[in-house]
Design a protein around this motif. Structure first.
Motif, PDB file in Angstrom:
ATOM      1  N   CYS A 204       1.016  -0.921  -0.364  1.00  0.00           N
ATOM      2  CA  CYS A 204      -0.134   0.357   0.001  1.00  0.00           C
ATOM      3  C   CYS A 204       0.654   1.493   0.027  1.00  0.00           C
ATOM      4  N   LYS A 205       0.174   2.548  -0.304  1.00  0.00           N
ATOM      5  CA  LYS A 205       0.255   3.877  -0.314  1.00  0.00           C
ATOM      6  C   LYS A 205       0.181   4.788   1.298  1.00  0.00           C
ATOM      7  N   ASN A 206       0.195   5.300   1.312  1.00  0.00           N
ATOM      8  CA  ASN A 206      -0.195   6.051   2.214  1.00  0.00           C
ATOM      9  C   ASN A 206      -0.231   5.645   3.478  1.00  0.00           C
ATOM     10  N   LYS A 207       0.342   3.873   3.522  1.00  0.00           N
ATOM     11  CA  LYS A 207      -0.566   3.774   5.037  1.00  0.00           C
ATOM     12  C   LYS A 207      -2.117   3.060   4.906  1.00  0.00           C
ATOM     13  N   LEU A 208      -2.332   2.926   3.763  1.00  0.00           N
ATOM     14  CA  LEU A 208      -3.945   2.893   3.774  1.00  0.00           C
ATOM     15  C   LEU A 208      -3.589   1.706   3.531  1.00  0.00           C
ATOM     16  N   TYR A 209      -3.793   0.139   5.016  1.00  0.00           N
ATOM     17  CA  TYR A 209      -3.408  -1.104   4.914  1.00  0.00           C
ATOM     18  C   TYR A 209      -4.803  -1.499   5.567  1.00  0.00           C
ATOM     19  N   SER A 210      -5.228  -2.445   4.769  1.00  0.00           N
ATOM     20  CA  SER A 210      -6.604  -3.529   4.704  1.00  0.00           C
ATOM     21  C   SER A 210      -7.022  -3.395   6.218  1.00  0.00           C
ATOM     22  N   ARG A 211      -7.862  -2.700   6.591  1.00  0.00           N
ATOM     23  CA  ARG A 211      -7.989  -2.876   7.640  1.00  0.00           C
ATOM     24  C   ARG A 211      -8.677  -4.263   7.903  1.00  0.00           C
TER      25      ARG A 211
END
Length: 332
Positions: A204-211
């Motif tokens: 991912c970019k910008n810490k946009l992990y899949s919660r």
């Protein structure tokens, strides 16, 4: 048979104090194949929840502007787009019906609607793929400018077309060296494109992990409804009937009470998929064990520099990621 009514009935069995979700994930199968009226009925179930992350899986050929408007109306804020490849020959081989133009249309239209948290699913090690086709996929991915990629190695699973071909001797898997080369190439190129690898197959970019997926890897509870759905309450795993007739009669097919030994095994196998790894002291305290002592076979993997302990986290090294399945077998 009205499956939407049965889905609502199952949803109503969930106690109200459990209906406070940080994430909602609509997927497994192809929910975007539903028409707008069917999707509206589905979204109506969750209209008052306002989760932090609200994901729906979409196949490119089944997306439309009208469906995008509906996603926006009901607060869907993350799309998982099942692309698999940008090579038309590969798509034809695996039986996918979309074209690259469908992917660009979906991504661009979603962004115009303000839904820009978009994940692309891709697969490597499909028979016929080469490093060159992987390079083409990544070049095309760059043009899309999305912030999340799930990049999976092809796995033979029962009841799939590939497995049927394999049984007939018509499917030849790529050798392990080529698959490793492809995976190393994927990791390197995605890093160059600004993606952070935070799980074996996820970037991912910008810490946009899949919660939502992070719940699975961290052994956190999650509720599930619908035909074929799988859920976990922290100690009990359950799954519903896949057959719609059976599901219409009774939701749940099987309930499995997990022993502590199984939960520890799951915590290690799923947790080590995360690049950060697992907090070894927390697991030792939770399960009243010494993991390094209990799994003495780990020593050889330490010696081979395939696993390490870093700031209290047991994790796979870069070399270990390539041989993760061999390491996971220690815990089975």
């Amino acid at each position: 048979m009205n499956i939407s009514i049965n889905l609502k009935k199952e949803y109503m069995t969930i106690p109200s104090h459990h209906k406070l979700f940080d994430t909602i994930y609509i997927g497994g199968g192809t929910p975007s194949m539903l028409d707008t009226n069917q999707l509206r009925k589905l979204f109506e179930l969750f209209k008052d929840m306002n989760p932090i992350e609200y994901t729906i899986e979409v196949n490119p050929e089944s997306y439309s502007h009208e469906k995008g408007l509906l996603f926006k109306e009901y607060g869907v804020n993350r799309i998982s787009l099942g692309v698999q490849s940008f090579d038309q020959g590969i798509l034809n081989y695996i039986g996918r019906k979309h074209q690259t133009s469908d992917v660009f249309y979906a991504v661009n239209d979603l962004k115009k609607l303000g839904i820009d948290n978009i994940s692309i699913d891709l697969i490597f090690s499909i028979p016929g793929q080469t490093i060159k086709t992987i390079e083409h996929d990544l070049t095309t991915l760059k043009q899309l400018d999305v912030n999340h990629v799930s990049y999976y190695a092809l796995i033979l699973e029962e009841k799939t077309v590939f497995y049927h071909q394999y049984q007939q001797g018509l499917f030849v898997q790529n050798d392990s060296d080529l698959e490793a080369d492809m995976y190393l190439y994927v990791m390197q190129k995605l890093s160059e494109l600004g993606f952070e690898q935070y799980e074996i197959s996820n970037f991912c970019k910008n810490k946009l992990y899949s919660r939502h997926n992070s719940l699975y890897w961290s052994l956190e509870p999650y509720l599930a409804i619908g035909a074929g759905a799988h859920g976990f309450d922290g100690k009990i795993r359950y799954h519903n009937h896949r057959n719609l007739i059976d599901y219409y009669q009774t939701f749940t097919k099987e309930i499995i009470h997990c022993e502590e030994e199984t939960l520890l095994s799951d915590a290690l196998i799923f947790g080590l998929r995360k690049i950060k790894g697992v907090n070894i002291n927390e697991l030792n305290d939770r399960f009243k064990v010494d993991i390094i002592e209990k799994y003495s076979e780990l020593k050889k993997f330490f010696d081979l520099h395939l696993i390490e302990i870093d700031n209290g986290y047991l994790r796979l090294t870069k070399e270990g990621i390539l041989l993760g399945n061999q390491i996971f077998e220690v815990f089975i």
